[in-house]
Design a protein around this motif. Sequence first.
Motif, mmCIF file in Angstrom:
data_model
loop_
_atom_site.group_PDB
_atom_site.id
_atom_site.type_symbol
_atom_site.label_atom_id
_atom_site.label_comp_id
_atom_site.label_asym_id
_atom_site.label_seq_id
_atom_site.Cartn_x
_atom_site.Cartn_y
_atom_site.Cartn_z
ATOM 1 N N LEU A 162 44.571 43.660 32.895
ATOM 2 C CA LEU A 162 45.025 43.069 34.161
ATOM 3 C C LEU A 162 46.536 42.895 34.169
ATOM 4 O O LEU A 162 47.198 43.133 35.185
ATOM 5 C CB LEU A 162 44.334 41.727 34.402
ATOM 6 C CG LEU A 162 42.877 41.785 34.865
ATOM 7 C CD1 LEU A 162 42.255 40.399 34.846
ATOM 8 C CD2 LEU A 162 42.774 42.381 36.281
ATOM 9 N N PRO A 173 47.645 38.636 39.262
ATOM 10 C CA PRO A 173 46.228 38.380 38.980
ATOM 11 C C PRO A 173 45.985 36.892 38.790
ATOM 12 O O PRO A 173 46.923 36.096 38.683
ATOM 13 C CB PRO A 173 46.006 39.140 37.672
ATOM 14 C CG PRO A 173 47.342 39.111 36.991
ATOM 15 C CD PRO A 173 48.369 39.141 38.098
ATOM 16 N N GLN A 174 44.705 36.514 38.769
ATOM 17 C CA GLN A 174 44.400 35.126 38.452
ATOM 18 C C GLN A 174 44.847 34.819 37.020
ATOM 19 O O GLN A 174 44.904 35.706 36.181
ATOM 20 C CB GLN A 174 42.903 34.866 38.626
ATOM 21 C CG GLN A 174 42.511 34.777 40.100
ATOM 22 C CD GLN A 174 41.036 34.539 40.300
ATOM 23 O OE1 GLN A 174 40.226 35.319 39.843
ATOM 24 N NE2 GLN A 174 40.679 33.486 41.011
ATOM 25 N N LEU A 179 40.704 32.635 34.037
ATOM 26 C CA LEU A 179 39.692 33.608 33.617
ATOM 27 C C LEU A 179 39.145 33.280 32.230
ATOM 28 O O LEU A 179 37.975 33.552 31.934
ATOM 29 C CB LEU A 179 40.264 35.018 33.663
ATOM 30 C CG LEU A 179 40.489 35.571 35.078
ATOM 31 C CD1 LEU A 179 41.165 36.934 35.035
ATOM 32 C CD2 LEU A 179 39.173 35.673 35.848
ATOM 33 N N ALA A 207 35.486 45.331 32.793
ATOM 34 C CA ALA A 207 35.075 44.753 34.078
ATOM 35 C C ALA A 207 34.249 43.509 33.808
ATOM 36 O O ALA A 207 33.458 43.471 32.864
ATOM 37 C CB ALA A 207 34.263 45.759 34.896
ATOM 38 N N ALA A 219 33.433 41.363 39.845
ATOM 39 C CA ALA A 219 34.478 40.375 40.134
ATOM 40 C C ALA A 219 35.895 40.825 39.766
ATOM 41 O O ALA A 219 36.828 40.686 40.564
ATOM 42 C CB ALA A 219 34.142 39.067 39.420
ATOM 43 N N HIS A 220 36.091 41.322 38.551
ATOM 44 C CA HIS A 220 37.432 41.684 38.072
ATOM 45 C C HIS A 220 37.313 42.950 37.234
ATOM 46 O O HIS A 220 36.380 43.088 36.439
ATOM 47 C CB HIS A 220 38.032 40.569 37.211
ATOM 48 C CG HIS A 220 38.035 39.224 37.870
ATOM 49 N ND1 HIS A 220 39.025 38.811 38.734
ATOM 50 C CD2 HIS A 220 37.152 38.196 37.795
ATOM 51 C CE1 HIS A 220 38.757 37.587 39.156
ATOM 52 N NE2 HIS A 220 37.623 37.192 38.607
ATOM 53 N N ALA A 222 39.954 46.269 35.311
ATOM 54 C CA ALA A 222 41.263 46.898 35.100
ATOM 55 C C ALA A 222 41.124 47.900 33.963
ATOM 56 O O ALA A 222 40.177 47.833 33.165
ATOM 57 C CB ALA A 222 42.323 45.851 34.776
ATOM 58 N N TRP A 255 32.014 43.213 46.434
ATOM 59 C CA TRP A 255 32.980 42.238 46.957
ATOM 60 C C TRP A 255 33.755 42.811 48.137
ATOM 61 O O TRP A 255 33.287 43.698 48.831
ATOM 62 C CB TRP A 255 33.884 41.763 45.828
ATOM 63 C CG TRP A 255 34.391 40.352 45.983
ATOM 64 C CD1 TRP A 255 35.701 39.958 46.019
ATOM 65 C CD2 TRP A 255 33.638 39.138 46.111
ATOM 66 N NE1 TRP A 255 35.799 38.589 46.146
ATOM 67 C CE2 TRP A 255 34.544 38.058 46.199
ATOM 68 C CE3 TRP A 255 32.260 38.867 46.154
ATOM 69 C CZ2 TRP A 255 34.143 36.731 46.334
ATOM 70 C CZ3 TRP A 255 31.853 37.545 46.283
ATOM 71 C CH2 TRP A 255 32.791 36.505 46.376
#
Length: 311
Positions: A162, A173-174, A179, A207, A219-220, A222, A255
């Motif tokens: 990320l 990013p968050q 995370l 992921a 959800a996430h 990279a 999403w």
Amino acid sequence: MEFFLQTGAWAGFQRSLGRAVHQQSGPGWSFLAIEEKNPAGKVLYAPYGPVAETLAAFDDAVAALRALAVKQRAVFVRMEPVDAGFPTADAGTLLRARGLLPAPSNQQPELSWIVDLEGDFKDVLAGMKPTNRNLYRNIHKKGVTFRSSQDPEEISILLHFLHLTAARNGFKPQSDDYLGSVARSLLPAGAGTLFIAELEGEPIAAALAYDSADTRTYAHAALDDAHRKLSAGIPLLVTLMADAKEKGLKYVDLWGVAPEDQPDHKWAGFTAFKKSFGGREVAYPGTWDLPVNKLRYGAYQLARKLREKLR
């Protein structure tokens, strides 16, 4: 579909962050609401909630949310009734008639992309672009393997990718702390899974997915740009879907996606990627506010509009 943001696992994660979470249910309805701070004061936020089987049950849920807001001295309730006993097309009329107002912006995506897993997985594969199917079936020939993990420490793999992606594409990013907290709360509980693609034992993509009773949410994700030509992110997502199917889940929620009539939307690239896996678009009513302290809510809206004018 059961939305992950209305599950007990998400409530547990929010509490691990020190947030106050309220869960209530009644005949045909339930909600999870999180206490948040807003320029107006305290807010109760029900992400993708409340959930209701009928319009009458939705009214009961709204009444319970209003009563809770009064008790907690919240200025308003913010909600996203995505599964509340009425069609999305009727939402505007029905919600306004109940005193709700559109929020200044949507908290969660108003459009999502769902892949149905019912039937044989070969039917899911048939709905994808041929490139995706072929990569999934043949990438092992290039030395790429896939595995899943529920070890919170391995979230560092995703965080690393990320950071690389953020530096390359200029987005924020968050936070690692957020995370990391997600991983510590959800992975050991089986409510989240990390999927990792490796080239000769070295991670090249990752992921993170969340699971509800019937839905896996992507959800996430990279990847390492040094291995971009392998396109490992595609078979990684197919692997995530195949694993969801094996676990008996019915849907994969990819999403948010961009509206079809907005080719220049900031999510256009992500949207084309998601749609290449087959599936269907689902529209939600968006985010709505239920004013409880109407005087303070009105002042908040006025101040917000003045700030926008000054900008």
